[in-house]
Motif scaffolding. Structure first.
Motif, PDB file in Angstrom:
ATOM      1  N   GLU A  69      -7.948  -2.304   1.903  1.00  0.00           N
ATOM      2  CA  GLU A  69      -7.048  -1.279   2.425  1.00  0.00           C
ATOM      3  C   GLU A  69      -5.615  -1.801   2.357  1.00  0.00           C
ATOM      4  O   GLU A  69      -5.404  -3.015   2.185  1.00  0.00           O
ATOM      5  CB  GLU A  69      -7.404  -0.963   3.875  1.00  0.00           C
ATOM      6  CG  GLU A  69      -7.307  -2.183   4.791  1.00  0.00           C
ATOM      7  CD  GLU A  69      -7.834  -1.924   6.181  1.00  0.00           C
ATOM      8  OE1 GLU A  69      -8.136  -0.762   6.483  1.00  0.00           O
ATOM      9  OE2 GLU A  69      -7.965  -2.893   6.965  1.00  0.00           O
ATOM     10  N   PRO A  70      -4.628  -0.929   2.438  1.00  0.00           N
ATOM     11  CA  PRO A  70      -3.245  -1.395   2.441  1.00  0.00           C
ATOM     12  C   PRO A  70      -3.022  -2.391   3.577  1.00  0.00           C
ATOM     13  O   PRO A  70      -3.534  -2.215   4.684  1.00  0.00           O
ATOM     14  CB  PRO A  70      -2.429  -0.120   2.638  1.00  0.00           C
ATOM     15  CG  PRO A  70      -3.315   0.960   2.120  1.00  0.00           C
ATOM     16  CD  PRO A  70      -4.708   0.553   2.470  1.00  0.00           C
TER      17      PRO A  70
ATOM     18  N   THR B 248      -5.031   1.271  -6.183  1.00  0.00           N
ATOM     19  CA  THR B 248      -5.997   1.996  -5.342  1.00  0.00           C
ATOM     20  C   THR B 248      -6.653   1.016  -4.390  1.00  0.00           C
ATOM     21  O   THR B 248      -6.532  -0.207  -4.547  1.00  0.00           O
ATOM     22  CB  THR B 248      -7.083   2.659  -6.205  1.00  0.00           C
ATOM     23  OG1 THR B 248      -7.752   1.654  -6.966  1.00  0.00           O
ATOM     24  CG2 THR B 248      -6.489   3.713  -7.129  1.00  0.00           C
ATOM     25  N   ASN B 249      -7.341   1.543  -3.393  1.00  0.00           N
ATOM     26  CA  ASN B 249      -8.123   0.739  -2.464  1.00  0.00           C
ATOM     27  C   ASN B 249      -9.538   1.272  -2.418  1.00  0.00           C
ATOM     28  O   ASN B 249      -9.768   2.474  -2.446  1.00  0.00           O
ATOM     29  CB  ASN B 249      -7.504   0.778  -1.063  1.00  0.00           C
ATOM     30  CG  ASN B 249      -6.102   0.198  -1.041  1.00  0.00           C
ATOM     31  OD1 ASN B 249      -5.118   0.927  -1.007  1.00  0.00           O
ATOM     32  ND2 ASN B 249      -5.996  -1.117  -1.081  1.00  0.00           N
ATOM     33  N   LEU B 250     -10.507   0.363  -2.357  1.00  0.00           N
ATOM     34  CA  LEU B 250     -11.912   0.743  -2.453  1.00  0.00           C
ATOM     35  C   LEU B 250     -12.599   0.889  -1.104  1.00  0.00           C
ATOM     36  O   LEU B 250     -13.738   1.330  -1.041  1.00  0.00           O
ATOM     37  CB  LEU B 250     -12.679  -0.297  -3.288  1.00  0.00           C
ATOM     38  CG  LEU B 250     -12.231  -0.473  -4.737  1.00  0.00           C
ATOM     39  CD1 LEU B 250     -13.066  -1.560  -5.402  1.00  0.00           C
ATOM     40  CD2 LEU B 250     -12.363   0.833  -5.495  1.00  0.00           C
TER      41      LEU B 250
ATOM     42  N   GLU C 239      -9.567   1.766 -15.709  1.00  0.00           N
ATOM     43  CA  GLU C 239      -8.210   1.403 -15.299  1.00  0.00           C
ATOM     44  C   GLU C 239      -8.118  -0.080 -14.987  1.00  0.00           C
ATOM     45  O   GLU C 239      -7.153  -0.743 -15.329  1.00  0.00           O
ATOM     46  CB  GLU C 239      -7.795   2.237 -14.088  1.00  0.00           C
ATOM     47  CG  GLU C 239      -6.311   2.034 -13.722  1.00  0.00           C
ATOM     48  CD  GLU C 239      -5.890   2.926 -12.572  1.00  0.00           C
ATOM     49  OE1 GLU C 239      -6.769   3.390 -11.847  1.00  0.00           O
ATOM     50  OE2 GLU C 239      -4.689   3.143 -12.427  1.00  0.00           O
ATOM     51  N   GLU C 240      -9.156  -0.628 -14.355  1.00  0.00           N
ATOM     52  CA  GLU C 240      -9.152  -2.051 -14.041  1.00  0.00           C
ATOM     53  C   GLU C 240      -9.202  -2.867 -15.319  1.00  0.00           C
ATOM     54  O   GLU C 240      -8.567  -3.913 -15.427  1.00  0.00           O
ATOM     55  CB  GLU C 240     -10.334  -2.402 -13.151  1.00  0.00           C
ATOM     56  CG  GLU C 240     -10.159  -1.942 -11.711  1.00  0.00           C
ATOM     57  CD  GLU C 240     -11.410  -2.221 -10.906  1.00  0.00           C
ATOM     58  OE1 GLU C 240     -11.318  -2.992  -9.942  1.00  0.00           O
ATOM     59  OE2 GLU C 240     -12.465  -1.662 -11.253  1.00  0.00           O
TER      60      GLU C 240
ATOM     61  N   MET D 272      -1.102  13.377 -10.475  1.00  0.00           N
ATOM     62  CA  MET D 272      -2.082  12.337 -10.178  1.00  0.00           C
ATOM     63  C   MET D 272      -1.916  11.888  -8.731  1.00  0.00           C
ATOM     64  O   MET D 272      -0.806  11.558  -8.307  1.00  0.00           O
ATOM     65  CB  MET D 272      -1.911  11.136 -11.102  1.00  0.00           C
ATOM     66  CG  MET D 272      -2.903  10.012 -10.794  1.00  0.00           C
ATOM     67  SD  MET D 272      -2.788   8.633 -11.948  1.00  0.00           S
ATOM     68  CE  MET D 272      -3.522   9.379 -13.387  1.00  0.00           C
ATOM     69  N   PRO D 273      -2.967  11.860  -7.939  1.00  0.00           N
ATOM     70  CA  PRO D 273      -2.840  11.451  -6.536  1.00  0.00           C
ATOM     71  C   PRO D 273      -2.419  10.001  -6.416  1.00  0.00           C
ATOM     72  O   PRO D 273      -2.824   9.172  -7.224  1.00  0.00           O
ATOM     73  CB  PRO D 273      -4.258  11.661  -5.989  1.00  0.00           C
ATOM     74  CG  PRO D 273      -5.144  11.650  -7.183  1.00  0.00           C
ATOM     75  CD  PRO D 273      -4.345  12.189  -8.325  1.00  0.00           C
ATOM     76  N   GLN D 274      -1.584   9.671  -5.438  1.00  0.00           N
ATOM     77  CA  GLN D 274      -1.117   8.327  -5.209  1.00  0.00           C
ATOM     78  C   GLN D 274      -1.910   7.685  -4.082  1.00  0.00           C
ATOM     79  O   GLN D 274      -2.035   8.239  -3.001  1.00  0.00           O
ATOM     80  CB  GLN D 274       0.378   8.335  -4.863  1.00  0.00           C
ATOM     81  CG  GLN D 274       1.251   8.905  -5.975  1.00  0.00           C
ATOM     82  CD  GLN D 274       2.720   8.776  -5.619  1.00  0.00           C
ATOM     83  OE1 GLN D 274       3.114   7.840  -4.943  1.00  0.00           O
ATOM     84  NE2 GLN D 274       3.522   9.712  -6.072  1.00  0.00           N
ATOM     85  N   GLN D 275      -2.436   6.463  -4.393  1.00  0.00           N
ATOM     86  CA  GLN D 275      -3.169   5.678  -3.398  1.00  0.00           C
ATOM     87  C   GLN D 275      -4.340   6.450  -2.793  1.00  0.00           C
ATOM     88  O   GLN D 275      -4.730   6.230  -1.667  1.00  0.00           O
ATOM     89  CB  GLN D 275      -2.229   5.218  -2.268  1.00  0.00           C
ATOM     90  CG  GLN D 275      -1.147   4.267  -2.719  1.00  0.00           C
ATOM     91  CD  GLN D 275      -1.728   2.975  -3.236  1.00  0.00           C
ATOM     92  OE1 GLN D 275      -2.815   2.567  -2.839  1.00  0.00           O
ATOM     93  NE2 GLN D 275      -1.019   2.331  -4.128  1.00  0.00           N
TER      94      GLN D 275
END
Length: 707
Positions: free
Chosen positions: A383-384, A398-400, A611-612, A645-648
């Motif tokens: 997370e951030p 992004t966060n998983l 993307e990764e 495109m959605p951010q985060q």
């Protein structure tokens, strides 16, 4: 009594007589001075036994590979000292014939030779024949310089006369043949024979002896290693001289074919010099001998070195440098490449360059976590996070959410490393790095967990080797033993007492994580068909790419980048460095048995997203928040999200644990990249896997390897 008048001597005759008397007196004084000078020189000449020692020429160092082949010869090259009766008659005859055919009859100086030299000087206007005897050449080689002055020539003659008084002709010839320079760094006929023909001088053939005898006139021009054709042509001149002076007959000379004489090829000394430049300075601390010729037996494997050269040359991007170090399970350095070309740059990027390691430094972050009690299966929330004003971002932006420690390491998730550092202490992680052999300074600001401190490739490779050694410290070494020319042992490497860095179970769990990174993470290009554990590293703007890993007892580190630290498009640890690791290791361990790690890694039900794979494990500049992110918290240098495109926006698995659903992917991907409806899994079926991960059908089972 009247005086009888006498005849008056003419004035001219009286003057001539005075001149003659003066010359006679001068000659007598000169002769007396010469006798005195020769007597003094004779008294001060070293003994014969002292002259057989060649330490005055410098120390000869022969560097040998692990298999005994000579990698490089440094300093003067000496062979075995051959007594007169062990020198082949062909060699003695060839040298006397071409250099001093009246050697057996003159007293050290040859008046006929001097007269001939003066005649040539008058006719041509310059000296074309030196007129020096073998004895004079010996005197010059041992005691004088090659300066062309009258004073030096006079000293040479005096010393030659003294040498002839003190030593026999056979002793003089023995000294000469064992000390004269023959080119290619070789002093003496035995060194020359071994250098040019690969065997001792006591087995020289007539053709080989003619080649060696012909070298004295101009070693740099006629040395076979410099110009084999010139050396062979010169030998024909020597053979003809031997016929003319009665040493051999014409039939013997005609039986020799100079073109058929096999000349030993010199080995290529390019990248090997990176290794020798690193290893040889260690001699000062290992031995005290500084004059006697020595053989240094090293750990380098010629076959592995060749494979390392090939891997770096084939994979390093254009304009970039590459470096590689391979360390065996006992610390023996088997291969070392410090750059693309030693001739172009002697700077050793494997041992001297200090560069940011990127995510390869996370080895120490996770070692600290495991030692503190965390397990590869423990879950941490991605997370951030903000630590002392620093807000790290993942390469995917992004966060998983909740992920296991194994997944966080394999995906190289930055926020998890930051959380571990904040929880356990950044100083603790720095201590772990120092414990494992990092010798460069380590700052403890929060972003250090992302590999922002400069390190050396050999230190990082050593650290990974210590993990492979079940947590026992590995110290790289390059010198196995040092012996003198006559076989006397001066040094023998001995293994240090085992120094445990971490508990075996910590090293085993770290190997578990490293193996996951190769099986399913950013290091998949390093797979070689047998168990491999390793980690990628990429720095900001693709300035550095790293891959370090181990398999079958061999640990190899690869670095690529530019010396001026400019960005290189497409350079990531999982691309060129991982491919170079693959190419090298596939050859290096091909004849070693397959070794399973003492841990089994289950294939997870997740995989890298496209993307990764695109961004790899690129890190951000750590110096300050304002240098890392913009006002929106996005890494500087990253392209902005496309409109819409959605951010985060977090990716959510169907089970709520973080994997993206196909519905979400269809919302953000362009139409041409969306998965066709008919390929979507039916209820109860497993979702299709990326064939680049190639997991087995049952993800709970460990991957099977095919040797």
């Amino acid at each position: 009594m009247a005086r009888v008048p006498t005849a008056k001597t003419p004035k001219g005759r009286s003057t001539a007589s005075s001149i003659l008397k003066g010359l006679a007196y001068a000659a007598l004084l000169g002769l007396l001075g010469l006798v005195v000078a020769v007597a003094v020189a004779t008294a001060y000449l070293p003994s014969y036994s002292e002259l057989t020692k060649r330490s005055d020429l410098g120390q000869m160092i022969r560097v040998r590979a692990a298999n005994g082949t000579v990698l490089v010869s440094l300093g003067p090259s000496f062979g075995k000292w051959l007594p007169y009766d062990q020198i082949p008659p062909e060699m003695r005859a060839a040298m006397i014939s071409v250099e001093d055919k009246r050697f057996r009859s003159h007293v050290g100086v040859d008046p006929i030779g001097i007269a001939r030299s003066i005649k040539v000087r008058i006719q041509s206007g310059h000296f074309r024949q030196g007129g020096s005897t073998i004895t004079q050449q010996l005197a010059r080689n041992i005691f004088l310089t090659n300066s062309r002055t009258f004073g030096r020539k006079l000293k040479e003659m005096v010393l030659a006369l003294a040498i002839e008084r003190k030593f026999t002709k056979n002793q003089i010839l023995e000294l000469y043949l064992n000390r004269v320079y023959f080119g290619g760094g070789a002093y003496g006929i035995d060194a020359a024979s071994r250098r040019f023909f690969g065997h001792s001088a006591d087995r020289l053939s007539l053709g080989e002896a003619a080649i060696i005898a012909g070298l004295v006139k101009a070693p740099s021009n006629y040395a076979p290693t410099a110009d084999a054709e010139a050396a062979r042509n010169r030998s024909s001149v020597v053979l003809q001289s031997m016929v003319e002076n009665g040493f051999i007959d014409a039939s013997a000379a005609s039986s020799v074919d100079p073109a058929a004489v096999r000349i030993q090829q010199t080995t290529r000394q390019n990248s090997v010099r990176y290794f020798t430049d690193w290893a040889l300075p260690q001699l000062d601390a290992l031995i005290d001998e500084t004059s006697e010729p020595i053989d240094v037996w090293t750990t380098l494997s010629p076959s592995m070195q060749a494979a390392a050269d090939k891997a770096i040359a084939a994979n390093a991007p254009s304009g970039a440098q590459g470096a590689l170090v391979a360390i065996d399970r006992d610390g023996a350095v088997r291969a070392m490449v410090g750059g693309k070309d030693y001739v172009d740059s002697i700077y050793n990027r494997a041992t001297q360059a200090e560069r940011q390691p990127g995510s390869a430094f996370k080895l120490f972050v996770y070692l600290t976590a495991l030692e503190s009690g965390m397990k590869p299966t423990d879950t941490i929330v991605d997370e951030p996070v903000t630590i002392d004003g620093w807000s790290p971002r993942n390469s995917t932006r992004t966060n998983l959410g909740p992920v296991t420690l194994r997944e966080a390491f394999s995906r190289s998730i930055n926020t998890i490393s930051a959380k571990i550092g904040a929880q356990l202490g950044f100083g603790t992680i720095a201590d772990m790095a120092r414990r494992f052999g990092i010798t460069t300074p380590i700052s403890v600001y929060p972003s250090m967990v992302l590999g922002t401190n400069d390190v050396r490739l050999i230190d990082m490779t050593r650290a990974f080797a210590s993990v492979a050694s079940k947590g026992v410290a590995i110290t790289p070494y390059g010198i196995r033993k040092v012996v003198t020319a006559d076989g006397r042992l001066l040094y023998q490497h001995e293994q240090d007492e085992e120094r445990v860095l971490v508990a075996p179970w910590v090293a085993a769990e770290m190997t578990d994580l490293l193996q996951s990174a190769v099986l399913t993470g950013t290091g998949r290009a390093a797979q070689i068909g047998r168990p491999v554990a390793g980690k990628t590293g990429t720095t900001q703007s693709n300035k550095d790419g790293w891959f370090i890993g181990f398999s079958s007892g061999l640990t190899t580190g690869v670095w690529m980048g530019r010396d001026d630290a400019r960005p290189i498009a497409g350079l990531q640890g999982g691309t060129a460095p991982a491919r170079a690791f693959h190419d090298f290791m596939a050859a290096a361990v091909a004849n070693r048995p397959v070794e399973q790690f003492e841990t089994q890694v289950p294939i997870p039900d997740w995989q890298l997203t496209p993307e990764e794979e695109m961004y790899g494990d690129t890190e951000m500049d750590p110096n300050a928040v304002q240098q890392m992110v913009d006002e929106n918290g996005m890494p500087i240098g990253m392209p902005p999200p496309e409109p819409g495109m959605p951010q985060q926006q977090p990716m959510v698995r169907p089970d709520g644990t973080g994997e993206p659903t196909q519905q979400w992917l269809d919302q953000v991907l362009p139409p041409q990249q969306r998965q066709p409806q008919q390929q979507q899994p039916q209820p109860g079926q497993q979702e299709p896997q990326d064939d680049r991960s190639a997991p087995p059908a049952d993800p709970s089972q460990p991957r099977a390897y095919t040797p």
